[in-house]
Write a protein that holds these residues in place. Structure first.
Motif, PDB file in Angstrom:
ATOM      1  N   LEU A  95       0.964   2.625  11.554  1.00  0.00           N
ATOM      2  CA  LEU A  95       0.471   3.827  12.240  1.00  0.00           C
ATOM      3  C   LEU A  95       0.067   4.913  11.247  1.00  0.00           C
ATOM      4  O   LEU A  95      -0.911   5.620  11.465  1.00  0.00           O
ATOM      5  CB  LEU A  95       1.523   4.365  13.210  1.00  0.00           C
ATOM      6  N   LYS A  96       0.814   5.025  10.148  1.00  0.00           N
ATOM      7  CA  LYS A  96       0.452   6.016   9.124  1.00  0.00           C
ATOM      8  C   LYS A  96      -0.924   5.702   8.570  1.00  0.00           C
ATOM      9  O   LYS A  96      -1.733   6.602   8.356  1.00  0.00           O
ATOM     10  CB  LYS A  96       1.466   5.991   7.969  1.00  0.00           C
ATOM     11  N   ILE A  97      -1.170   4.429   8.318  1.00  0.00           N
ATOM     12  CA  ILE A  97      -2.470   4.037   7.761  1.00  0.00           C
ATOM     13  C   ILE A  97      -3.582   4.312   8.771  1.00  0.00           C
ATOM     14  O   ILE A  97      -4.633   4.859   8.423  1.00  0.00           O
ATOM     15  CB  ILE A  97      -2.439   2.552   7.329  1.00  0.00           C
ATOM     16  N   LEU A  98      -3.343   3.976  10.034  1.00  0.00           N
ATOM     17  CA  LEU A  98      -4.366   4.232  11.051  1.00  0.00           C
ATOM     18  C   LEU A  98      -4.634   5.735  11.180  1.00  0.00           C
ATOM     19  O   LEU A  98      -5.760   6.156  11.409  1.00  0.00           O
ATOM     20  CB  LEU A  98      -3.961   3.649  12.395  1.00  0.00           C
ATOM     21  N   ALA A  99      -3.585   6.535  11.017  1.00  0.00           N
ATOM     22  CA  ALA A  99      -3.749   7.990  11.137  1.00  0.00           C
ATOM     23  C   ALA A  99      -4.618   8.538  10.001  1.00  0.00           C
ATOM     24  O   ALA A  99      -5.280   9.560  10.158  1.00  0.00           O
ATOM     25  CB  ALA A  99      -2.380   8.663  11.136  1.00  0.00           C
ATOM     26  N   ILE A 100      -4.585   7.838   8.863  1.00  0.00           N
ATOM     27  CA  ILE A 100      -5.387   8.286   7.720  1.00  0.00           C
ATOM     28  C   ILE A 100      -6.866   7.962   7.923  1.00  0.00           C
ATOM     29  O   ILE A 100      -7.731   8.712   7.489  1.00  0.00           O
ATOM     30  CB  ILE A 100      -4.858   7.614   6.417  1.00  0.00           C
ATOM     31  N   LEU A 101      -7.130   6.844   8.600  1.00  0.00           N
ATOM     32  CA  LEU A 101      -8.529   6.442   8.780  1.00  0.00           C
ATOM     33  C   LEU A 101      -9.228   7.452   9.689  1.00  0.00           C
ATOM     34  O   LEU A 101      -8.781   7.696  10.805  1.00  0.00           O
ATOM     35  CB  LEU A 101      -8.602   5.029   9.376  1.00  0.00           C
ATOM     36  N   PRO A 102     -10.313   8.061   9.208  1.00  0.00           N
ATOM     37  CA  PRO A 102     -10.913   9.165   9.954  1.00  0.00           C
ATOM     38  C   PRO A 102     -11.652   8.731  11.224  1.00  0.00           C
ATOM     39  O   PRO A 102     -11.794   9.509  12.148  1.00  0.00           O
ATOM     40  CB  PRO A 102     -11.897   9.779   8.945  1.00  0.00           C
ATOM     41  N   LEU A 119       0.832  -1.208   0.000  1.00  0.00           N
ATOM     42  CA  LEU A 119       0.000   0.000   0.000  1.00  0.00           C
ATOM     43  C   LEU A 119       0.861   1.251   0.000  1.00  0.00           C
ATOM     44  O   LEU A 119       0.618   2.188  -0.739  1.00  0.00           O
ATOM     45  CB  LEU A 119      -0.927   0.005   1.221  1.00  0.00           C
ATOM     46  N   GLU A 120       1.893   1.258   0.832  1.00  0.00           N
ATOM     47  CA  GLU A 120       2.729   2.459   0.904  1.00  0.00           C
ATOM     48  C   GLU A 120       3.608   2.606  -0.335  1.00  0.00           C
ATOM     49  O   GLU A 120       3.686   3.681  -0.932  1.00  0.00           O
ATOM     50  CB  GLU A 120       3.616   2.445   2.160  1.00  0.00           C
ATOM     51  N   ASN A 121       4.274   1.512  -0.734  1.00  0.00           N
ATOM     52  CA  ASN A 121       5.267   1.625  -1.813  1.00  0.00           C
ATOM     53  C   ASN A 121       4.651   1.681  -3.209  1.00  0.00           C
ATOM     54  O   ASN A 121       5.170   2.351  -4.087  1.00  0.00           O
ATOM     55  CB  ASN A 121       6.244   0.449  -1.784  1.00  0.00           C
ATOM     56  N   GLU A 122       3.589   0.926  -3.423  1.00  0.00           N
ATOM     57  CA  GLU A 122       3.082   0.779  -4.790  1.00  0.00           C
ATOM     58  C   GLU A 122       1.792   1.554  -5.035  1.00  0.00           C
ATOM     59  O   GLU A 122       1.604   2.113  -6.104  1.00  0.00           O
ATOM     60  CB  GLU A 122       2.865  -0.708  -5.123  1.00  0.00           C
ATOM     61  N   ILE A 123       0.873   1.538  -4.079  1.00  0.00           N
ATOM     62  CA  ILE A 123      -0.396   2.261  -4.262  1.00  0.00           C
ATOM     63  C   ILE A 123      -0.196   3.727  -3.882  1.00  0.00           C
ATOM     64  O   ILE A 123      -0.648   4.629  -4.581  1.00  0.00           O
ATOM     65  CB  ILE A 123      -1.519   1.648  -3.393  1.00  0.00           C
ATOM     66  N   GLY A 124       0.473   3.950  -2.773  1.00  0.00           N
ATOM     67  CA  GLY A 124       0.645   5.316  -2.263  1.00  0.00           C
ATOM     68  C   GLY A 124      -0.446   5.631  -1.262  1.00  0.00           C
ATOM     69  O   GLY A 124      -1.631   5.373  -1.506  1.00  0.00           O
ATOM     70  N   LEU A 125      -0.043   6.176  -0.117  1.00  0.00           N
ATOM     71  CA  LEU A 125      -1.025   6.395   0.935  1.00  0.00           C
ATOM     72  C   LEU A 125      -1.978   7.550   0.606  1.00  0.00           C
ATOM     73  O   LEU A 125      -3.097   7.589   1.101  1.00  0.00           O
ATOM     74  CB  LEU A 125      -0.333   6.610   2.286  1.00  0.00           C
ATOM     75  N   ASP A 126      -1.551   8.480  -0.264  1.00  0.00           N
ATOM     76  CA  ASP A 126      -2.462   9.553  -0.672  1.00  0.00           C
ATOM     77  C   ASP A 126      -3.636   8.979  -1.463  1.00  0.00           C
ATOM     78  O   ASP A 126      -4.791   9.315  -1.225  1.00  0.00           O
ATOM     79  CB  ASP A 126      -1.728  10.589  -1.536  1.00  0.00           C
ATOM     80  N   LYS A 127      -3.295   8.100  -2.380  1.00  0.00           N
ATOM     81  CA  LYS A 127      -4.334   7.473  -3.193  1.00  0.00           C
ATOM     82  C   LYS A 127      -5.238   6.616  -2.301  1.00  0.00           C
ATOM     83  O   LYS A 127      -6.454   6.600  -2.470  1.00  0.00           O
ATOM     84  CB  LYS A 127      -3.678   6.611  -4.276  1.00  0.00           C
ATOM     85  N   PHE A 128      -4.607   5.945  -1.361  1.00  0.00           N
ATOM     86  CA  PHE A 128      -5.373   5.131  -0.421  1.00  0.00           C
ATOM     87  C   PHE A 128      -6.399   6.000   0.301  1.00  0.00           C
ATOM     88  O   PHE A 128      -7.560   5.659   0.447  1.00  0.00           O
ATOM     89  CB  PHE A 128      -4.409   4.458   0.560  1.00  0.00           C
ATOM     90  N   LYS A 129      -5.931   7.163   0.737  1.00  0.00           N
ATOM     91  CA  LYS A 129      -6.794   8.071   1.491  1.00  0.00           C
ATOM     92  C   LYS A 129      -7.993   8.522   0.659  1.00  0.00           C
ATOM     93  O   LYS A 129      -9.117   8.603   1.164  1.00  0.00           O
ATOM     94  CB  LYS A 129      -5.968   9.287   1.929  1.00  0.00           C
ATOM     95  N   GLU A 130      -7.746   8.788  -0.626  1.00  0.00           N
ATOM     96  CA  GLU A 130      -8.831   9.248  -1.498  1.00  0.00           C
ATOM     97  C   GLU A 130      -9.909   8.194  -1.668  1.00  0.00           C
ATOM     98  O   GLU A 130     -11.029   8.505  -2.062  1.00  0.00           O
ATOM     99  CB  GLU A 130      -8.273   9.584  -2.889  1.00  0.00           C
ATOM    100  N   ASN A 131      -9.545   6.954  -1.416  1.00  0.00           N
ATOM    101  CA  ASN A 131     -10.484   5.876  -1.684  1.00  0.00           C
ATOM    102  C   ASN A 131     -11.233   5.382  -0.452  1.00  0.00           C
ATOM    103  O   ASN A 131     -11.812   4.303  -0.462  1.00  0.00           O
ATOM    104  CB  ASN A 131      -9.746   4.712  -2.347  1.00  0.00           C
TER     105      ASN A 131
END
Lengths: 412, 454
Positions: free
Chosen positions: A319-326, A274-286
């Motif tokens: 933790l970065k991913i959890l921080a993105i989850l609202p 998710l971090e390296n290939e998808i990108g966490l910004d894109k993850f967040k948008e989805n």
């Protein structure tokens, strides 16, 4: 007697003497033992020593200093060597990074070779299952029942089902691992959902086989190598560019196989993907829109095979991913990196020891006001879920992959 | 994966963590990588500044006296380097002594309210008692390890735990009494006992960590108080010495509870490595480092670096399965000596592990071709120490390692702790003190270097 004959003769005597010669890989590990300065700092950190005492489990120093020194008598260590959970804490705190978890595997392999009667019964059961099915768990007798179980799990987690995707020209191989394949099927489904959501050109294996880690841990080196070569062959033939898994043990083990067999492709845990290939910004948008006022307090658990056998950074990605989850509030427990007791096949034969090891986590987690616990590994999830439930805790446990999939805007 | 930082610290012991803390406090971003736990973590937990002059068996009464002597005799001792100012070529001893004194105050303040809070100061060396029954000169000890002032009619009880092989109460009591009576020192009576405390139900093969972890649990100090009370009243003890096992987190509370229960001083002895107080020291340092904003990367070994003319640009570190490249403005190298792996010795030659910096012996001759076995003494504990412990890096007054032409290896590389040459921590009893003071100095210099660039 010529040279070859005397070599063959010597090899025969090794068998009689109950000695299995070291392989080249073994030698690297044995050399790391030579660096042990006998300081004992590992004893202060070993979760098993902390949980059951040094009299029951003599600890990493004893494994490096005493138990690794007498090849013909490795069998004498059987009361201790099977209690190591392989968490790698000792290797990480050791100033010389002595590779104790691998020494344990070397010694266990020799006991299996020469004194299988001393291998705990629980491990023989796993050994037989793997030999027969090439999976760490007995597969379902009835494929219909397996489907029903899967659908019940999907319903429970409110996830849609996507058909398995098996294609020839995929870029990514998704490897679920035995636990997600046979038991925690929701993890396998959730990962498919995530990959599908981001339009990843992925494939599953046409026939799932174990990564070999359990075989290695119980000392069955020939199965370990066989299972490794099955996957190696498939990976090399398929032309995939990345292997993704959702299991912590598979991540570290397949990374090792990849290095030894020169796959030349990265092996990622889904979090790294998710971090390296998808990108966490894109993850967040989805992400699904949610009511941000209602948050859940989340504690996390770091699988040993991710943080100590692969890289500590995976904790940061989590933790970065959890921080993105609202709708999530992260709660530190102080015990996130403490072994859950589920490793090293210990729970298969010494349940009391693995239960004592997980106690540290339970106390830490129960002391917080966390409502849920997430772990990026279906095995840790199962171990912690059972232990928390038995301790009377109301905290629910989710595999992180499932937790993430639930929060994606789904293409329904 | 890539990271960006102002200051990168390699090494997570006393020197590295202190460097990180001071850099954090100047508002800079820091990353600290470490491959294993440090020698600090299994030290006795006491911070020695300077105990002895090599070759002398008489200990220094105070760190200030010791510093004066050491700096006069060995101008390039790491402490001595503190006296150099950039503009002048002559040394200012007072400046060096003030720096050490301020550093001691600094660390004491930072350790307030940690499980390893410190007592002692610059004006005198303490002589705490060890598990062997001997005393050793040191500057700072943890609050729980401070023995009371004993009078002639005091009775000191050494209390051991049956089945705990790290401490023999009878031997310690005999050795201590022997020493005290030989020098006419109090007390006149010393007694010993062994009590039963079994974290896992068996009175044998008990390790210190088991007892410490057990005593961290709420209420478990009763397991020590109950069996001890009988011996205390029978022996008419007025003070109690315990091995250092009072807990990783709750040592102070436990000590207070014991003192309340018995109405007398209770203290922990200093032990051989690895020790629980050493771990408390390490944990407290790590907590301070993290709470001041530092990022601690455990399980990372520095394997390569990139540089341009006079600056290190980045360092690449590896974990068991991954690599991370860290871009940096300045760097503190605090990788330790032989235990930490900062120096590696072969049958011929000693090598610095990360940057292959020039290594020198105690008199600043190159150690590149030196045979390590020639730098050891046939006696295990000689008073002048083994010369091999004095081998390390030669640095400028800013603690930047220098090459054989006398120039700095890089403008932004600073070095601290036991990697430095020309002091013998084992003989001097100065290990953690040098690490602390040079760590602070190198950290400050590294932070200044970042500010100059920005």
């Amino acid at each position: 007697m010529d040279e070859q004959e005397s070599f063959e003769y010597a090899k025969q005597t090794l068998k009689v003497e109950k000695i299995t010669p070291y392989s080249n890989e073994d030698f690297k590990i044995v050399q790391s033992v030579q660096k042990c300065i006998n300081c004992g700092i590992c004893l202060s950190h070993c979760p098993v020593v902390g949980a059951v005492g040094i009299n029951r489990f003599s600890g990493p120093r004893s494994i490096a200093v005493e138990l690794s020194r007498s090849p013909p008598e490795f069998w004498t260590t059987s009361d201790t060597i099977y209690l190591c959970t392989g968490c790698g804490t000792c290797r990480e705190v050791c100033p010389q990074n002595v590779n104790v978890p691998e020494i344990v595997n070397i010694v266990r392999a020799r006991i299996m070779d020469h004194r299988p009667d001393l291998v705990p019964k629980g491990l023989h059961v796993v050994h037989e299952v793997i030999s027969e099915h090439k999976l760490a768990f007995e597969p379902w007798d009835d494929i219909e029942e397996k489907r029903e179980s899967r659908d019940m799990r999907l319903e429970h987690y409110d996830l849609p089902h996507i058909e398995d995707r098996i294609v020839d020209d995929a870029d990514v191989l998704f490897y679920p691992g035995c636990q997600a394949e046979e038991r925690a099927q929701e993890v396998r489904e959730a990962a498919k959902l995530i990959l599908d959501h981001f339009n990843v050109n992925y494939t599953l294996l046409n026939e799932m086989s174990c990564c070999g880690l359990p075989s290695k841990l119980l000392g069955d080196n020939s199965s370990f190598r066989e299972l490794g070569s099955i996957i190696t062959e498939k990976v090399k033939k398929s032309g995939i560019k990345i292997l993704v898994t959702t299991c912590a043990g598979c991540t570290s083990n397949l990374n090792e196989v990849s290095e030894q067999e020169e796959w030349g492709i990265p092996v990622y845990h889904l979090l790294e993907f998710l971090e390296n290939e998808i990108g966490l910004d894109k993850f967040k948008e989805n992400l699904k829109p949610v009511d941000k006022r209602i948050t859940t307090k989340i504690a996390v658990h770091d699988p040993c095979h991710l943080i100590r056998h692969t890289a500590r950074e995976i904790h940061d990605i989590m933790l970065k991913i959890l921080a993105i989850l609202p709708d999530v509030e992260y709660v530190p427990t102080g015990v996130t990196d403490s072994c859950c007791g589920g490793g090293g096949m210990v729970s298969y034969h010494a349940k009391d020891v693995s239960d004592a090891v997980v106690e540290e986590n339970l106390v830490g987690i129960n002391n917080t006001d966390a409502e849920r616990l997430v772990a990026p590994c279906p095995l840790c999830t199962a171990q912690l879920e059972n232990s928390l439930y038995r301790s009377g805790s109301s905290i629910e446990v989710d595999d992180l992959t499932v937790f993430i999939a639930q929060r994606l805007k789904l293409k329904r | 994966m890539d990271l960006d930082t102002d200051v990168l610290i390699i090494g997570g012991g006393m020197a590295g963590l202190v460097a990180g803390i001071i850099a954090n406090e100047t508002g800079l971003k820091t990353v600290l990588i470490r491959k294993g736990q440090s020698a600090t973590s299994y030290s006795s937990g006491a911070i020695d500044i300077i105990g002895y002059l090599p070759e002398s068996s008489e200990s220094f009464a105070s760190p200030s006296r010791g510093l004066e002597a050491v700096m006069s005799l060995y101008p390039f001792h790491p402490y001595g380097l503190l006296g150099f100012t950039e503009s002048k070529s002559d040394r200012n001893l007072d400046q060096a002594i003030t720096k050490v004194k301020n550093t001691i105050d600094w660390i004491k303040k930072h350790f307030e309210n940690t499980p390893a809070s410190l007592v002692g100061d610059f004006s005198e060396n303490l002589n705490p008692i060890t598990v062997l029954g001997t005393t050793k000169p040191t500057c700072l000890i943890q609050e729980t390890m401070c023995p009371p002032n004993l009078n002639d009619d005091d009775v000191l009880l050494f209390a051991g735990i049956r089945g705990h092989p790290d401490f023999n109460a009878t031997t310690a009591a005999n050795t201590f009494l022997d020493h005290q009576s030989r020098y006419g020192l109090p007390p006149n009576r010393v007694v010993s006992c062994d009590i039963d405390l079994t974290p896992f139900g068996k009175a044998y093969n008990i390790s210190s960590i088991e007892i410490a972890r057990h005593l961290d649990h709420a209420g478990s100090i009763e397991d020590l108080i109950v069996p001890l009370s009988d011996y205390v009243s029978r022996s008419e003890a007025t003070a109690i010495a315990l091995p250092p096992i009072l807990g990783l987190r709750k040592s102070k509370t436990n000590r207070d509870l014991l003192e309340q229960a018995f109405g007398m001083s209770v203290f922990e002895l200093l032990s051989l490595p690895p020790s629980i107080p050493g771990l408390r020291l390490q944990n407290s340092l790590e907590d301070i480092y993290k709470s001041t904003g530092g990022s601690l990367l455990v399980g990372h070994e520095a394997v390569s670096f990139s540089h341009d003319d006079m600056r290190i640009k980045s360092v690449t570190a590896k974990t068991p399965m991954r690599e991370v490249t860290i871009k940096l403005e300045s760097i503190v190298l605090a990788t330790g000596k032989f235990i930490g792996g900062g120096l590696q010795s072969a049958s011929v030659g000693l090598k610095e592990s990360v940057f292959n910096l020039m290594t020198v012996n105690s008199i600043f001759q190159s150690a590149k071709e030196l045979r390590p076995d020639r730098s050891t003494n046939i006696r295990a504990l000689p008073e002048d120490g083994h010369d091999i412990f004095s081998i390390g890096l030669s640095v400028d007054p800013q603690f930047r390692p220098v090459k054989n032409d006398g120039h700095q290896f890089a403008d932004n590389l600073f070095c601290a702790g036991s990697l430095l040459a020309s002091y013998n921590y084992a003989a001097e009893k100065s290990g953690l003190g040098v690490a602390l003071v040079t760590g602070l100095e190198a950290g400050k210099n590294a932070a200044n270097a970042v500010r100059m660039v920005k």
